[in-house]
Write a protein that holds these residues in place. Structure first.
Motif, short mmCIF file in Angstrom:
data_model
loop_
_atom_site.label_atom_id
_atom_site.label_comp_id
_atom_site.label_asym_id
_atom_site.label_seq_id
_atom_site.Cartn_x
_atom_site.Cartn_y
_atom_site.Cartn_z
N LEU A 1 0.83 -1.21 0.00
CA LEU A 1 0.00 0.00 0.00
C LEU A 1 0.86 1.26 0.00
CD1 LEU A 1 -2.82 -1.15 2.43
CD2 LEU A 1 -3.00 -0.82 -0.05
N ALA A 2 1.95 1.24 0.75
CA ALA A 2 2.87 2.38 0.74
C ALA A 2 3.49 2.54 -0.65
CB ALA A 2 3.95 2.19 1.80
N GLU A 3 3.86 1.42 -1.26
CA GLU A 3 4.45 1.47 -2.60
C GLU A 3 3.44 1.99 -3.63
OE1 GLU A 3 6.10 -1.71 -5.84
OE2 GLU A 3 6.77 -1.96 -3.76
N ALA A 4 2.16 1.71 -3.41
CA ALA A 4 1.11 2.20 -4.31
C ALA A 4 0.84 3.69 -4.11
CB ALA A 4 -0.17 1.40 -4.10
N GLY A 5 1.40 4.26 -3.04
CA GLY A 5 1.28 5.70 -2.81
C GLY A 5 0.18 6.12 -1.87
N LEU A 6 -0.44 5.17 -1.17
CA LEU A 6 -1.47 5.55 -0.22
C LEU A 6 -0.87 6.31 0.94
CD1 LEU A 6 -2.97 3.20 -1.82
CD2 LEU A 6 -4.44 3.17 0.18
N GLY A 7 -1.71 7.09 1.60
CA GLY A 7 -1.29 7.87 2.76
C GLY A 7 -1.03 6.97 3.93
N PRO A 8 -1.27 7.45 5.13
CA PRO A 8 -0.94 6.64 6.30
C PRO A 8 -1.72 5.33 6.31
CG PRO A 8 -2.21 8.60 6.92
CD PRO A 8 -1.88 8.73 5.47
N VAL A 9 -1.04 4.27 6.77
CA VAL A 9 -1.65 2.95 6.88
C VAL A 9 -1.57 2.53 8.34
CG1 VAL A 9 -1.58 0.53 6.15
CG2 VAL A 9 -0.94 2.34 4.53
N THR A 10 -2.72 2.26 8.94
CA THR A 10 -2.77 1.75 10.30
C THR A 10 -3.14 0.28 10.26
OG1 THR A 10 -5.07 2.47 10.53
CG2 THR A 10 -3.35 3.99 11.32
N VAL A 11 -2.83 -0.43 11.33
CA VAL A 11 -3.10 -1.87 11.38
C VAL A 11 -3.71 -2.25 12.72
CG1 VAL A 11 -1.24 -2.41 9.75
CG2 VAL A 11 -0.79 -2.48 12.21
N ALA A 12 -4.45 -3.34 12.70
CA ALA A 12 -5.00 -3.91 13.93
C ALA A 12 -5.14 -5.41 13.74
CB ALA A 12 -6.37 -3.31 14.25
N ALA A 13 -4.87 -6.16 14.80
CA ALA A 13 -5.11 -7.60 14.80
C ALA A 13 -6.21 -7.86 15.81
CB ALA A 13 -3.85 -8.36 15.19
N ILE A 14 -7.27 -8.51 15.35
CA ILE A 14 -8.43 -8.75 16.22
C ILE A 14 -8.82 -10.22 16.20
CG2 ILE A 14 -9.28 -6.39 15.89
CD1 ILE A 14 -11.44 -7.63 14.00
N PRO A 15 -9.53 -10.68 17.23
CA PRO A 15 -9.99 -12.06 17.24
C PRO A 15 -11.13 -12.26 16.25
CG PRO A 15 -10.77 -10.90 19.20
CD PRO A 15 -9.86 -9.96 18.46
N GLU A 16 -11.39 -13.52 15.94
CA GLU A 16 -12.42 -13.89 14.98
C GLU A 16 -13.81 -13.78 15.60
OE1 GLU A 16 -11.27 -17.70 13.36
OE2 GLU A 16 -9.23 -16.97 13.10
N SER A 17 -14.33 -12.58 15.60
CA SER A 17 -15.65 -12.28 16.14
C SER A 17 -16.31 -11.28 15.21
CB SER A 17 -15.53 -11.69 17.54
OG SER A 17 -16.69 -10.97 17.89
N ALA A 18 -17.51 -11.60 14.73
CA ALA A 18 -18.21 -10.69 13.83
C ALA A 18 -18.45 -9.34 14.49
CB ALA A 18 -19.53 -11.32 13.38
N ASP A 19 -18.83 -9.33 15.75
CA ASP A 19 -19.11 -8.08 16.45
C ASP A 19 -17.85 -7.22 16.58
OD1 ASP A 19 -21.77 -8.78 16.75
OD2 ASP A 19 -21.48 -9.57 18.78
N ILE A 20 -16.73 -7.85 16.93
CA ILE A 20 -15.48 -7.10 17.07
C ILE A 20 -15.04 -6.57 15.71
CG2 ILE A 20 -13.02 -7.30 17.66
CD1 ILE A 20 -13.89 -9.25 19.90
N LEU A 21 -15.19 -7.37 14.66
CA LEU A 21 -14.82 -6.92 13.32
C LEU A 21 -15.67 -5.73 12.89
CD1 LEU A 21 -13.21 -7.10 10.73
CD2 LEU A 21 -14.83 -8.87 9.94
N GLU A 22 -16.97 -5.81 13.10
CA GLU A 22 -17.83 -4.69 12.73
C GLU A 22 -17.43 -3.41 13.48
OE1 GLU A 22 -22.47 -3.21 12.55
OE2 GLU A 22 -22.07 -5.30 13.04
N THR A 23 -17.17 -3.54 14.76
CA THR A 23 -16.75 -2.38 15.55
C THR A 23 -15.44 -1.82 15.03
OG1 THR A 23 -17.91 -3.18 17.51
CG2 THR A 23 -16.13 -1.60 17.88
N GLU A 24 -14.48 -2.68 14.73
CA GLU A 24 -13.17 -2.22 14.22
C GLU A 24 -13.33 -1.49 12.89
OE1 GLU A 24 -9.16 -1.45 14.21
OE2 GLU A 24 -10.25 -2.41 15.85
N ILE A 25 -14.16 -2.01 12.00
CA ILE A 25 -14.38 -1.34 10.71
C ILE A 25 -15.04 0.01 10.93
CG2 ILE A 25 -15.66 -1.41 8.54
CD1 ILE A 25 -15.24 -4.49 8.57
N ARG A 26 -16.08 0.04 11.74
CA ARG A 26 -16.79 1.31 11.97
C ARG A 26 -15.89 2.34 12.66
NH1 ARG A 26 -21.70 0.93 9.98
NH2 ARG A 26 -22.79 -1.06 9.96
#
Length: 170
Positions: A40-65
């Protein structure tokens, strides 16, 4: 054939979410996230943040939102795109996007077939959260390094056209 779109991707912030119990717990090496952030950096995108979360639909939805609220306009979910017991990423992404772009998901699977016959087992979902400049692109991708890079090999050349279309003055 349409001309390539000139778009400054450095204004687009990205968020990479690794959806994996084992990676979140630190019991499995995460090879995909570093490879994706570099791509993504090579493609020229701005800042890239990361997160590792457990396999939970609710946690994933919260992280995306939360990422959307923080201003991310490109969200890549790594993992959970198969059909195993806790593979909910496609359903969560589909519930958040306003417009699904199935052609890109088909392109990703087709591209992946050059590397593995297992590509067809993945359930990528690609879509945007709105049809205007408030929209963000969200992708549910395989969590393997190869699958994630296949996804980005297809998507990164399309990013200028996608964000140009979202940001187009009407």
């Amino acid at each position: 054939m349409p001309k390539p779109v000139d778009y400054d991707l450095s204004q687009i912030s990205a968020h990479v979410i690794t959806y994996s119990d084992r990676i979140q717990r630190g019991t499995k090496e995460d090879r995909a996230t570093p490879a994706c952030t570099a791509a993504l950096a090579e493609a020229g995108l701005g800042p890239v943040t990361v997160a590792a979360i457990p396999e939970s639909a609710d946690i994933l939805e919260t992280e995306i939102r939360d990422a959307l609220e923080a201003g991310a306009r490109f969200i890549l979910v790594l993992g959970g795109s198969g059909f195993g017991v806790r593979n909910y990423a496609p359903e969560v992404v589909r519930s958040i996007v306003e417009v699904e772009i199935p052609g890109i998901a088909e392109q990703i699977r087709a591209h992946g077939l050059a590397n593995t016959p297992l590509s067809g087992l993945s359930r990528e979902v690609v879509g945007v959260t709105a049809r205007d400049s408030s929209g963000a692109l969200i992708i549910s991708s395989p969590g393997s390094r190869g699958g994630a890079l296949d996804t980005l090999e297809v998507v990164t050349p399309l990013l200028p056209a996608i964000f140009h279309q979202l940001d187009e003055q009407r």
